[in-house]
Structure formats: structure tokens, C-alpha cells
Design an enzyme around this catalytic site. Structure first.
Site, PDB file in Angstrom:
ATOM      1  N   HIS A 159      18.882  -6.400   1.028  1.00 25.18           N
ATOM      2  CA  HIS A 159      18.652  -6.188  -0.599  1.00 25.18           C
ATOM      3  C   HIS A 159      17.524  -6.449  -0.906  1.00 25.18           C
ATOM      4  CE1 HIS A 159      23.296  -5.508  -0.348  1.00 25.18           C
ATOM      5  NE2 HIS A 159      23.046  -6.449   0.674  1.00 25.18           N
ATOM      6  N   SER A 286     -10.536  -1.617  -7.063  1.00 25.02           N
ATOM      7  CA  SER A 286     -10.211  -1.003  -8.497  1.00 25.02           C
ATOM      8  C   SER A 286     -11.427  -0.739  -9.289  1.00 25.02           C
ATOM      9  CB  SER A 286      -9.182  -1.930  -9.212  1.00 25.02           C
ATOM     10  OG  SER A 286      -9.298  -1.661 -10.538  1.00 25.02           O
ATOM     11  N   LYS A 292      -9.488  -6.597  -7.273  1.00 31.92           N
ATOM     12  CA  LYS A 292      -8.775  -6.135  -6.525  1.00 31.92           C
ATOM     13  C   LYS A 292      -8.859  -5.407  -5.067  1.00 31.92           C
ATOM     14  CE  LYS A 292      -4.922  -4.413  -7.755  1.00 31.92           C
ATOM     15  NZ  LYS A 292      -4.386  -3.853  -8.768  1.00 31.92           N
ATOM     16  N   GLU A 299       0.189   3.080   0.552  1.00 33.57           N
ATOM     17  CA  GLU A 299       0.465   3.850  -0.582  1.00 33.57           C
ATOM     18  C   GLU A 299       0.435   5.405  -0.439  1.00 33.57           C
ATOM     19  OE1 GLU A 299      -0.738   1.783  -4.335  1.00 33.57           O
ATOM     20  OE2 GLU A 299      -2.069   1.149  -3.129  1.00 33.57           O
TER      21      GLU A 299
END
Ligand code: ARG
Length: 467
Positions: A159, A286, A292, A299
Site C-alpha cells: 500500500h 527543467s 531540477k 517517466e
């Protein structure tokens, strides 16, 4: 007037179709990728036509030489594709016939319907082999990362909540197992791909005495014992795309596995987890936020799974309403199959490269794994060893956890008196349960994340992957 369709439109058709019709119906823009298979298939067919005396020896040799020349020109990027010739099969045959008059005999007892099924099966055989190699590289990268960090512990999660401690390697090996099943499925499907459809004609075979076994042998459509593998029903052979669907299905499941791995990598690379650091070359910045470093490969791995699943659904939908036998709809199969193959192969390779360039923050991992609440189940097992039924032990340890929370203490800092205030079964050795090293030494059944067992599993995989 000669039309621009010298192969199939001769005779019955008066003019060339309009440009938009041609654009709508062509497949050369994507099926050019089948050129090698198309040429090999044609050479085998010509060899067989010679054997049954449809071609003379000179004709066969001229055809083979013409096909070889065309193949070399395609490989060198010098071949002129003609979009108005629709597809790879007609492009090659028309050019061959232009150069070699006997080329006009090549299509004897053959249709593009069995030809395209043949080319796709041959193409897919190579890709299945390539993909299983790519999967193996990814498995090796996972095992290597596990070996390099063999002592690192992390919390196992259920979980997405901290559950019980595991070796980082144990978590990685979970993916090695998944990938092995993917590999096995692909290898198993190979025998259904490796069946020769040539000789099925448009849908009803041929009146000529084709030697289908010879063609199958020449093109390596043989089983482990060298026996030729032939499709057994001409109608099925030209309309069947099960082999492509099956591949796309296995590839979709592989993509789901890669996506789950990607999700773990993304979580681990976040500041919140901070378990791993992906090398700069495998992250991107970024355009706005200078600090970043984003895990874009992971992804996109997750994102591309969508199209791979979509390709499978497209193919199933494509087939579901088709009457026997070949229907032009089937031309829509190739882009989906090509896209799935390209996507999963590139994804597997890049995930392997990324993992090969990922550092593990051992200190952060070990600190997270040292959370004593992760060993609450071990404490319940301790009570079980005293003869208490597990349900009751679970209840007792639940009360201990509540007590620790109230006392604002970590679980392993409770005193024996505090433990005994909950249950009399706790004795002086109870707190030893929280020795993590001991705790990991105790989990040694097959498949568990114990120290010895994980070592054994790493060694087992190392051996398998080296073979
Ligand atoms: N371009 C076609 C395809 O990819 C080849 C078969 C065409 N057959 C036909 N009768 N038009 O499926």
C-alpha cells in the site's frame, strides 16, 4: 496507355487512382521495413519454382541475381521507392521485372496475401530473438545493481506504506523474475510464429504442385528436429494475425512490468525517498527550474506503456469483425506491430543503460530500513514462538505499537516492564527481535529476503545470465 501499376492493375484497371486514394491505400511508407524478408522469401519461392520446372535454371539465376542487386541497393539507401506501387512486395517485384524479364514469372502461385504473412512472420522471428536479448541485458543490469549493493536494506512496501525490511537486491530481483516470465512467453510464442504460410496463395492455395516443404526449409521454418513447419489451412494462413497479436500481448505485459519498474525508480529518485541517484546523462533538466533533474527515461517508459497496450487493443479490434479471408484492413496491422516492437526494445535497452548508471544512497536506504516498526511482525513471531496463536499475537503487538506511540518512543526503546504490561509472554530476550542483522538472518526460506537466500538468488541469476 501503360498505367503506373504494372504488376497488379494491368488489364482490369483503366487509370491510376487519384493521389489521395494512393496516399490512403499505400503501405510502402512503413512496410519497406520488410524488404529483407521479402527478398529472401522471393529467392526461396524462385528456387522452388525452378524445382517444379516453372522457371528454367537461367531464369531462376537471373531472378536471384536481380533480387540480390535490389537488396544491396536498398541496404545502401540507393533504391528508388515508388509510392504508387503501393507496398514493398510490388515495389520489389516491379523493379525486378523491369530489369529481368523472367521476373514476371516470380509471382506464379503466390499472392501478396501469403507473401505479406510470410514477410511478417520472418520479420517477427528476428525481433523476438532481439527482444529476448534486450530483456536479458536488462536482467543483467538489475542483477549487477543488486550485487553492487548487496548489503543495502530498504523497507519493503505494501500500500506504499512501510511494511518489512528487505534487501534492495531482493526488490530488484522481483523484476528479474517478471522479465524471465516475459522471456519465456516470447520464446514459447516463437513456435507459433515460425510456421510458413507461403503456398496459401490468395486464399485457396494453388493448382500447381508447389513444394511447400522446400520453401519452409529454405527459410528456416523448421522445428528443433529440423522438420518443416507449414500452415495447414490456406484460408487461415492468409487471414491469421494471431502471431502478431500474441506478440503484442506479451509485449504489453512486458511494458507493464517495465512501467512498474519505472514507477519504483521515479519514487526512489524523488527527494522524499532519495534512495537512488540517476546519472545526469539519463535525466533531463527543467526549462524553468534550474535545480531540477527529472527521471524522464523512467517517466517515458511508464508513458509509452500506454501506446503498447493501445497497439494490442488496436489489433484485437482490427481482427474482430473480419470475415474470411484476407481483407485490406489487415494492412493496418504493421504499424501497430512495428511500433510495439520498437517501443519495448528501446525501452528495455534504455532502462538497462539507466540502471547501469544509477548510484544507490546506501546510508539513506539503510536508515529507512532501520525503522523498528518494520519488525513488528517479527515481534509477533516471537510471541508465536512462545506458543500464542498468531491472531492473538497480532493483537498483542498491536497494543505494543499503540503503547510506543503514546509513550512517543520508537518500538525498540520500550522497556521490558512496558512490554510485560501488555503481555506476560515477553521476557528479557524480546528486544533482541529488533536486531536488524539477526532479523535478516532469520528470513531464509526459499524466496524470502534473508541474507543467505538473497545471496543465493543473486548467485543463481548470475549463473543463468552468464549461460
Ligand atoms: N499491402 C498489403 C498489406 O500490407 C499487402 C497485401 C495486399 N493484398 C491485396 N490483395 N491488396 O496487407
Amino acid at each position: 496507355m501503360k498505367t503506373s501499376f504494372p504488376v497488379s492493375r494491368s488489364g482490369r484497371f483503366l487509370g491510376a487512382p487519384g493521389a489521395e486514394v494512393a496516399r490512403f491505400t499505400e503501405s510502402i511508407s512503413f512496410d519497406w521495413r520488410l524488404w529483407r524478408q521479402d527478398i529472401l522469401g522471393s529467392i526461396a519461392h524462385a528456387t522452388m519454382l525452378r524445382k517444379i520446372a516453372v522457371l528454367t535454371r537461367d531464369e531462376q539465376m537471373a531472378i536471384v541475381k536481380g533480387l540480390d542487386d535490389i537488396g544491396r541497393e536498398i541496404a545502401d539507401g540507393k533504391f528508388q521507392w515508388q509510392p504508387e506501387l503501393e507496398d514493398i512486395h510490388m515495389n520489389i517485384e516491379a523493379e525486378l521485372t523491369r530489369r529481368v524479364p523472367a521476373g514476371a514469372k516470380l509471382h506464379t502461385a503466390r499472392s501478396r496475401n501469403d507473401q505479406v504473412a510470410l514477410d511478417m512472420r520472418m520479420w517477427l522471428r528476428d525481433e523476438i530473438f532481439g527482444l529476448t536479448q534486450d530483456i536479458r541485458s536488462l536482467q543483467s543490469a538489475l542483477v549487477r545493481l543488486g550485487e553492487q549493493n548487496a548489503r543495502v536494506l530498504i523497507p519493503g512496501y505494501t500500500h506504499l506504506q512501510r511494511a518489512q525490511p528487505v534487501y534492495f537486491a531482493h526488490h530488484l530481483l522481483a523484476y528479474v523474475e517478471m522479465l524471465e516470465r516475459d522471456s519465456e512467453r516470447l520464446k514459447d510464442s516463437f513456435k507459433r510464429v515460425n510456421v510458413c504460410p507461403l503456398g496459401s496463395g490468395a486464399n485457396a492455395g494453388s493448382t500447381l504442385p508447389l513444394d511447400r516443404k522446400l520453401v519452409a526449409r529454405l527459410l528456416d521454418f523448421v522445428d528443433a528436429k529440423g522438420r518443416p513447419q507449414l500452415t495447414q489451412n490456406s484460408m487461415d494462413a492468409v487471414s491469421d494475425r494471431d502471431f502478431a497479436i500474441e506478440f503484442c500481448c506479451h509485449a504489453a505485459l512486458l511494458a507493464v512490468h517495465l512501467s512498474r519498474l519505472a514507477e519504483d525508480v521515479i519514487l526512489w529518485a524523488s527527494s522524499e525517498f532519495n534512495f537512488i541517484k540517476i546519472a545526469d546523462a539519463y535525466t533531463t533538466g527543467s526549462s524553468l527550474m534550474p535545480q531540477k533533474k527529472n527521471p524522464d527515461i523512467a517517466e517515458l517508459t511508464r508513458g509509452k506503456t500506454g501506446r503498447v497496450i493501445g497497439n494490442l487493443v488496436s489489433l484485437l479490434t482490427l481482427l474482430k469483425g473480419l470475415p474470411m479471408t484476407y481483407n485490406r484492413d489487415l494492412q493496418e496491422d504493421k504499424e501497430r506491430l512495428f511500433d510495439t516492437t520498437d517501443t519495448v526494445r528501446a525501452t528495455a535497452r534504455l532502462m538497462a543503460a539507466m540502471l547501469g548508471n544509477t548510484a544507490v544512497n546506501a546510508a539513506v536506504c539503510n536508515a529507512a530500513a532501520s525503522d523498528p516498526t518494520l519488525l513488528a511482525t517479527d515481534l509477533a513471531d516471537y510471541v508465536v514462538r512462545k506458543g500464542v496463536p498468531f491472531r492473538q499475537a497480532h493483537h498483542i503487538v498491536g497494543a505494543v505499537v499503540t503503547l510506543a506511540e503514546k509513550a512517543r518512543k520508537p518500538l525498540d526503546r520500550l522497556t521490558l516492564e512496558e512490554l510485560q504490561s501488555v503481555d506476560k509472554h515477553f521476557t528479557a530476550d524480546a528486544l533482541k527481535v529488533f536486531d536488524l542483522k539477526q532479523a535478516m538472518a532469520r528470513r531464509n526460506i526459499t524466496g524470502a529476503p534473508g541474507t543467505k537466500e538473497v545471496r543465493r538468488q543473486l548467485a543463481r541469476w548470475r549463473k543463468i545470465l552468464r549461460a
